[in-house]
Design a protein around this motif. Sequence first.
Motif, mmCIF file in Angstrom:
data_model
loop_
_atom_site.group_PDB
_atom_site.id
_atom_site.type_symbol
_atom_site.label_atom_id
_atom_site.label_comp_id
_atom_site.label_asym_id
_atom_site.label_seq_id
_atom_site.Cartn_x
_atom_site.Cartn_y
_atom_site.Cartn_z
ATOM 1 N N SER A 21 2.582 1.245 3.601
ATOM 2 C CA SER A 21 3.053 -0.070 4.023
ATOM 3 C C SER A 21 3.471 -0.029 5.483
ATOM 4 O O SER A 21 3.542 1.053 6.086
ATOM 5 C CB SER A 21 4.196 -0.555 3.133
ATOM 6 O OG SER A 21 4.313 -1.966 3.251
ATOM 7 N N TRP A 41 9.993 1.137 -0.795
ATOM 8 C CA TRP A 41 9.388 2.275 -0.073
ATOM 9 C C TRP A 41 10.168 3.529 -0.388
ATOM 10 O O TRP A 41 9.591 4.581 -0.685
ATOM 11 C CB TRP A 41 9.430 2.074 1.446
ATOM 12 C CG TRP A 41 8.666 0.921 2.001
ATOM 13 C CD1 TRP A 41 8.090 -0.122 1.315
ATOM 14 C CD2 TRP A 41 8.404 0.674 3.392
ATOM 15 N NE1 TRP A 41 7.507 -0.987 2.197
ATOM 16 C CE2 TRP A 41 7.689 -0.533 3.459
ATOM 17 C CE3 TRP A 41 8.722 1.348 4.569
ATOM 18 C CZ2 TRP A 41 7.266 -1.058 4.681
ATOM 19 C CZ3 TRP A 41 8.305 0.823 5.772
ATOM 20 C CH2 TRP A 41 7.579 -0.372 5.832
ATOM 21 N N TYR A 52 4.211 5.485 5.813
ATOM 22 C CA TYR A 52 4.898 4.294 6.300
ATOM 23 C C TYR A 52 4.757 4.183 7.811
ATOM 24 O O TYR A 52 4.952 5.149 8.538
ATOM 25 C CB TYR A 52 6.360 4.310 5.829
ATOM 26 C CG TYR A 52 6.392 4.204 4.315
ATOM 27 C CD1 TYR A 52 5.939 3.045 3.699
ATOM 28 C CD2 TYR A 52 6.773 5.276 3.512
ATOM 29 C CE1 TYR A 52 5.896 2.932 2.313
ATOM 30 C CE2 TYR A 52 6.736 5.175 2.122
ATOM 31 C CZ TYR A 52 6.295 3.998 1.537
ATOM 32 O OH TYR A 52 6.231 3.894 0.175
ATOM 33 N N ILE A 148 -4.306 -0.313 5.886
ATOM 34 C CA ILE A 148 -4.200 0.055 4.466
ATOM 35 C C ILE A 148 -5.400 0.914 4.043
ATOM 36 O O ILE A 148 -5.254 1.959 3.414
ATOM 37 C CB ILE A 148 -4.123 -1.231 3.606
ATOM 38 C CG1 ILE A 148 -2.847 -2.019 3.948
ATOM 39 C CG2 ILE A 148 -4.201 -0.908 2.115
ATOM 40 C CD1 ILE A 148 -2.799 -3.434 3.375
ATOM 41 N N THR A 153 -5.491 4.024 0.322
ATOM 42 C CA THR A 153 -4.239 3.586 -0.307
ATOM 43 C C THR A 153 -4.468 3.023 -1.709
ATOM 44 O O THR A 153 -5.380 2.232 -1.928
ATOM 45 C CB THR A 153 -3.604 2.485 0.586
ATOM 46 O OG1 THR A 153 -3.362 3.045 1.865
ATOM 47 C CG2 THR A 153 -2.324 1.944 -0.020
ATOM 48 N N VAL A 156 0.436 -0.925 -2.279
ATOM 49 C CA VAL A 156 1.031 -1.422 -1.039
ATOM 50 C C VAL A 156 2.340 -2.152 -1.372
ATOM 51 O O VAL A 156 2.318 -3.297 -1.822
ATOM 52 C CB VAL A 156 0.061 -2.400 -0.319
ATOM 53 C CG1 VAL A 156 0.595 -2.759 1.068
ATOM 54 C CG2 VAL A 156 -1.340 -1.823 -0.221
ATOM 55 N N VAL A 166 -2.669 -8.737 1.394
ATOM 56 C CA VAL A 166 -3.143 -7.602 0.581
ATOM 57 C C VAL A 166 -4.334 -8.066 -0.284
ATOM 58 O O VAL A 166 -5.295 -7.309 -0.494
ATOM 59 C CB VAL A 166 -2.005 -6.998 -0.279
ATOM 60 C CG1 VAL A 166 -2.520 -5.815 -1.088
ATOM 61 C CG2 VAL A 166 -0.841 -6.548 0.611
ATOM 62 N N THR A 169 -7.255 -7.921 1.842
ATOM 63 C CA THR A 169 -7.648 -6.511 2.014
ATOM 64 C C THR A 169 -8.539 -6.069 0.845
ATOM 65 O O THR A 169 -9.559 -5.391 1.037
ATOM 66 C CB THR A 169 -6.383 -5.614 2.085
ATOM 67 O OG1 THR A 169 -5.564 -6.065 3.158
ATOM 68 C CG2 THR A 169 -6.748 -4.152 2.279
ATOM 69 N N PRO A 191 -7.026 -1.369 -2.855
ATOM 70 C CA PRO A 191 -5.592 -1.187 -3.160
ATOM 71 C C PRO A 191 -4.999 -2.335 -3.983
ATOM 72 O O PRO A 191 -5.610 -3.396 -4.103
ATOM 73 C CB PRO A 191 -4.963 -1.196 -1.766
ATOM 74 C CG PRO A 191 -5.830 -2.156 -1.009
ATOM 75 C CD PRO A 191 -7.235 -2.017 -1.546
ATOM 76 N N HIS A 193 -1.165 -4.587 -4.612
ATOM 77 C CA HIS A 193 0.168 -4.744 -4.031
ATOM 78 C C HIS A 193 1.233 -4.412 -5.052
ATOM 79 O O HIS A 193 0.995 -4.426 -6.256
ATOM 80 C CB HIS A 193 0.374 -6.139 -3.445
ATOM 81 C CG HIS A 193 0.034 -7.274 -4.342
ATOM 82 N ND1 HIS A 193 0.646 -7.465 -5.552
ATOM 83 C CD2 HIS A 193 -0.860 -8.283 -4.189
ATOM 84 C CE1 HIS A 193 0.152 -8.546 -6.100
ATOM 85 N NE2 HIS A 193 -0.780 -9.060 -5.314
#
Length: 342
Positions: A21, A41, A52, A148, A153, A156, A166, A169, A191, A193
């Motif tokens: 993230s 996180w 990160y 990302i 990844t 996220v 996201v 993405t 990925p 979220h």
Amino acid sequence: MATNHANGRAGGAAERPRAFSGIQPTGTIHLGNYLGALMNWSAMQDTTDGIYCIVDLHALSVPREQGEIRLATIEAAKDLLAIGIDPERSILFVQSHVREHTELAWLIQCVTGFGELRRMTQFKDKSESNDFVSSALFTYPALQAADILLYDTDVVPVGDDQRQHVELTRDVAIRFNNRYGNDDEPVLVVPEHRIPPAGARVMDLQNPEAKMSKSLDSPAGTVNLLDTEGEIAKKFKRAVTDSDGEVRFDPETKPGVSNLLTILASATGGEPEQLAADYTQYGPLKADAAEAVLELLRPVQKRRSELDDDQVKAILADGADRARAVAAGVMDRVRDAVDLLR
Ligand code: TYM
């Protein structure tokens, strides 16, 4: 190279899922950042491999003073270390230190539709409030997708306002794989979220119809990571509620009270609907929300005061080396797939 989709990594043995993230270095971190994303996180370090990133290039998409981002980057790194990002377990680095971000961003732009970018609500909001609208503000989500996708990844962790980015993405990763990969060997990991159940959208204490954002826009409505005990107590005491006097979780008709319940729930790990039953008046709810936030922030503020710039710069330099090593492997795979003359 085979992609191991069980763990989202190219080749290699089974590892933990990878979390990535980012946060813009644009002034002090506020309670919305903290409850919406950063708390996750920190917690997810127990179950995922975290990467990160302080996204300084994203912050340049709107005009900034000379030197502003350089200074804010160090401050953001201190904030992240203080909230519990552990450089032994996670990679913490600065976006502009890893050149592959901008290289992949171009390739992602080539598979991102103009119409898709035009539909991004963050672009609409930000372009209305800025005199100069850069083309980077428009293509911003393609750079975010590259951030990302550059690290294979799996998950996220973000607040609700990043949901659309996201999702974009995911769409562009799938399109990229259709164009350049095949069913057995997708090029990019798609990925997901991770948005928290409470705290995904922390609202401004003075204007609970708007999300909490930078303190410059609404100093009395924004709780900052470094606010003093007195400031936090005062901001909660003065938080806008409504005149009907009933404590109930109903974001539509009671945004102020619901926001206080959300903050309390997120800070204590409870449910806003259930917490509402404990209160008959607004005063005690405000006091308890303030106290819960203070409990969270006190240790963060203490840790932050113990960090010095040189120590932080060394952590970021090491983070960039480790991030670059991962990014280089993914970019090799991407360049092979795109198949330009090598
Ligand atoms: P940024 O810097 O605006 O915010 C960082 C994180 O804080 C969350 N957040 C909130 N959550 C709940 N309530 C609020 N009021 C609130 N305000 C902010 C955001 O959802 C975010 O998770 N575009 C991103 C940065 C980015 C990024 C990435 C994120 C660049 N590349 C790759 C994830 C993955 C942004 O501007 O976040």
